[in-house]
Write an enzyme that holds these catalytic residues in place. Structure first.
Site, PDB file in Angstrom:
ATOM      1  N   THR A 138       0.856  -1.179   0.000  1.00  8.09           N
ATOM      2  CA  THR A 138       0.000   0.000   0.000  1.00  8.09           C
ATOM      3  C   THR A 138       0.894   1.231   0.000  1.00  8.09           C
ATOM      4  O   THR A 138       2.033   1.171   0.454  1.00  8.09           O
ATOM      5  CB  THR A 138      -0.855  -0.051   1.288  1.00  8.09           C
ATOM      6  OG1 THR A 138      -1.776  -1.119   1.163  1.00  8.09           O
ATOM      7  CG2 THR A 138      -1.607   1.235   1.550  1.00  8.09           C
ATOM      8  N   ARG A 178     -14.283  -6.975  -0.956  1.00  7.35           N
ATOM      9  CA  ARG A 178     -13.643  -6.659   0.328  1.00  7.35           C
ATOM     10  C   ARG A 178     -13.077  -5.237   0.306  1.00  7.35           C
ATOM     11  O   ARG A 178     -12.400  -4.839  -0.631  1.00  7.35           O
ATOM     12  CB  ARG A 178     -12.529  -7.659   0.606  1.00  7.35           C
ATOM     13  CG  ARG A 178     -11.791  -7.427   1.932  1.00  7.35           C
ATOM     14  CD  ARG A 178     -10.545  -6.593   1.764  1.00  7.35           C
ATOM     15  NE  ARG A 178      -9.736  -6.536   2.983  1.00  7.35           N
ATOM     16  CZ  ARG A 178      -8.679  -5.740   3.122  1.00  7.35           C
ATOM     17  NH1 ARG A 178      -8.308  -4.953   2.141  1.00  7.35           N
ATOM     18  NH2 ARG A 178      -7.986  -5.741   4.240  1.00  7.35           N
ATOM     19  N   VAL A 179     -13.362  -4.493   1.350  1.00  8.11           N
ATOM     20  CA  VAL A 179     -12.808  -3.155   1.493  1.00  8.11           C
ATOM     21  C   VAL A 179     -12.003  -3.119   2.782  1.00  8.11           C
ATOM     22  O   VAL A 179     -12.476  -3.570   3.831  1.00  8.11           O
ATOM     23  CB  VAL A 179     -13.938  -2.099   1.520  1.00  8.11           C
ATOM     24  CG1 VAL A 179     -13.382  -0.723   1.870  1.00  8.11           C
ATOM     25  CG2 VAL A 179     -14.645  -2.051   0.164  1.00  8.11           C
ATOM     26  N   GLY A 180     -10.788  -2.606   2.691  1.00  7.12           N
ATOM     27  CA  GLY A 180      -9.929  -2.543   3.868  1.00  7.12           C
ATOM     28  C   GLY A 180      -9.982  -1.189   4.549  1.00  7.12           C
ATOM     29  O   GLY A 180     -10.953  -0.427   4.405  1.00  7.12           O
ATOM     30  N   THR A 207      -0.818   1.162   6.975  1.00  9.06           N
ATOM     31  CA  THR A 207      -0.583   0.048   6.057  1.00  9.06           C
ATOM     32  C   THR A 207      -0.453  -1.240   6.852  1.00  9.06           C
ATOM     33  O   THR A 207       0.191  -1.270   7.899  1.00  9.06           O
ATOM     34  CB  THR A 207       0.673   0.266   5.200  1.00  9.06           C
ATOM     35  OG1 THR A 207       1.003  -0.977   4.551  1.00  9.06           O
ATOM     36  CG2 THR A 207       1.868   0.732   6.003  1.00  9.06           C
ATOM     37  N   GLY A 208      -1.080  -2.289   6.354  1.00  9.31           N
ATOM     38  CA  GLY A 208      -1.035  -3.557   7.074  1.00  9.31           C
ATOM     39  C   GLY A 208      -2.338  -4.292   6.907  1.00  9.31           C
ATOM     40  O   GLY A 208      -3.087  -4.022   5.960  1.00  9.31           O
ATOM     41  N   GLY A 234      -5.696  -4.626   7.043  1.00  5.49           N
ATOM     42  CA  GLY A 234      -6.657  -3.558   7.215  1.00  5.49           C
ATOM     43  C   GLY A 234      -7.750  -3.832   8.229  1.00  5.49           C
ATOM     44  O   GLY A 234      -8.222  -2.913   8.907  1.00  5.49           O
TER      45      GLY A 234
HETATM   46  N1  ASP Z   1      -4.103  -1.921   4.668  1.00  6.03           N
HETATM   47  C1  ASP Z   1      -4.308  -2.440   3.348  1.00  6.03           C
HETATM   48  C2  ASP Z   1      -5.608  -3.199   3.315  1.00  6.03           C
HETATM   49  O1  ASP Z   1      -5.915  -3.895   4.255  1.00  6.03           O
HETATM   50  C3  ASP Z   1      -3.197  -3.326   2.866  1.00  6.03           C
HETATM   51  C4  ASP Z   1      -1.794  -2.848   3.108  1.00  6.03           C
HETATM   52  O2  ASP Z   1      -1.576  -1.839   3.735  1.00  6.03           O
HETATM   53  O3  ASP Z   1      -0.841  -3.474   2.629  1.00  6.03           O
HETATM   54  O4  ASP Z   1      -6.285  -3.147   2.312  1.00  6.03           O
END
Ligand code: ASP
Length: 289
Positions: free
Chosen positions: A158, A186-188, A208-209, A211
């Protein structure tokens, strides 16, 4: 005083070479340093930074997007202007090169904060935003050492950005294709204001991570609220990441306050990031703290 921090995702892993991303992040910060010195607003610089990251194909956002389980590319993005608390977002947007520009258009051209799915795509088309072209379509990062990711684990990259401009205004923006192997629809956290992105008069945050965990902790706004409650920015960010870790989640965030203090806590192996300090110094880091 001006400052900036950007991230290219918290899914960085030690066995992968990130030289291209490191060079690219440095170039982007150098370009944005000139823009800030020339008086650009934090909102313009945050959007431009994320657009450059999307366009590069080096991160799992924009051209670097990865598909969902049905093979479709559904992209999420958001931004927030701290001085006005205006915000814009798109979720599960298909077919466009720069979701961050669609998020900005939602903020500036509609009375809404978020548009999703087909409605978002029709709106983006109406706004004249550039569709993803055949020749540059989906420079997907899957395969870059990512094959070992089980579905729903960390996406690779991300992108996001927090900016403080010379007028003291903060802004944040985030863009992603989401986690690998995500379900259709799916929505993060990335397009959700308060979860993946936040900016107010005191702080700007981009996450980021995994979500789902950032949604369950309202991570971006929570960081800003802890700062407002008296914690130092580094403590506020670290405590939010610790809370995510305690729930079983992985990831990181970047944060910037109105004094130009920068924080970038993460609990994953690494987080691609680069920054510009108020003193004008540029830094780039993937694994070290
Ligand atoms: N946070 C993002 C999500 O869950 C993914 C990411 O940050 O790598 O969509």
């Amino acid at each position: 005083m001006t400052a900036l921090i950007l991230h290219g995702g918290a899914g960085a892993r030690r066995n992968v070479n990130y030289d291209a991303e490191i060079a690219h992040m440095r170039d982007v910060v150098e370009a944005m340093k000139m823009r800030l010195n020339a008086g650009a607003t934090s909102l313009d610089v945050a959007v431009e930074t994320v657009r450059m990251l999307e366009d590069s194909g080096l991160y799992v956002a924009g051209r670097g997007a990865s598909p969902n389980l049905a093979g479709a590319y559904e992209l999420d993005a958001s931004l927030m202007d701290g001085a006005t608390r205006r915000a814009g977002a798109v979720a599960a947007l298909q077919g466009f090169r720069n979701p961050v520009l669609a998020a900005r258009a939602v903020m500036e051209k509609t009375p809404h904060v978020m548009l999703a799915g087909e409605g978002a795509a029709l709106f983006a088309l109406d706004q004249g935003l550039e569709p993803i072209g055949d020749e540059d379509a989906w420079f997907t990062q899957a395969g870059k050492g990512d094959d070992n990711y089980p579905p729903g684990t960390l996406a690779h990259g991300t992108v996001g950005c927090c900016v403080l401009d010379a007028e003291g205004r903060l802004a944040a923006a985030t863009s992603t294709a989401g986690v690998f192997g995500k379900a259709p629809g799916r929505v993060g956290d990335s397009p959700l204001i308060a979860c993946g992105t936040w900016a107010d008069e005191r702080a700007a945050v981009s996450c980021t991570g995994q979500g789902e965990y950032f949604i369950r902790t309202a991570a971006a706004a929570q960081t800003a609220w802890r700062l407002a409650g008296g914690q130092a920015l580094a403590d506020a960010g670290r405590s939010v990441i610790d809370e995510i870790g305690a729930l079983g989640g992985d990831g990181g965030l970047i944060a910037l306050d109105r004094d130009g203090v920068i924080a970038a806590p993460f609990n994953s192996q690494g987080m691609k990031r680069a920054w510009l300090t108020p003193e004008g110094e540029i830094g780039v880091e993937v694994f070290g703290v």
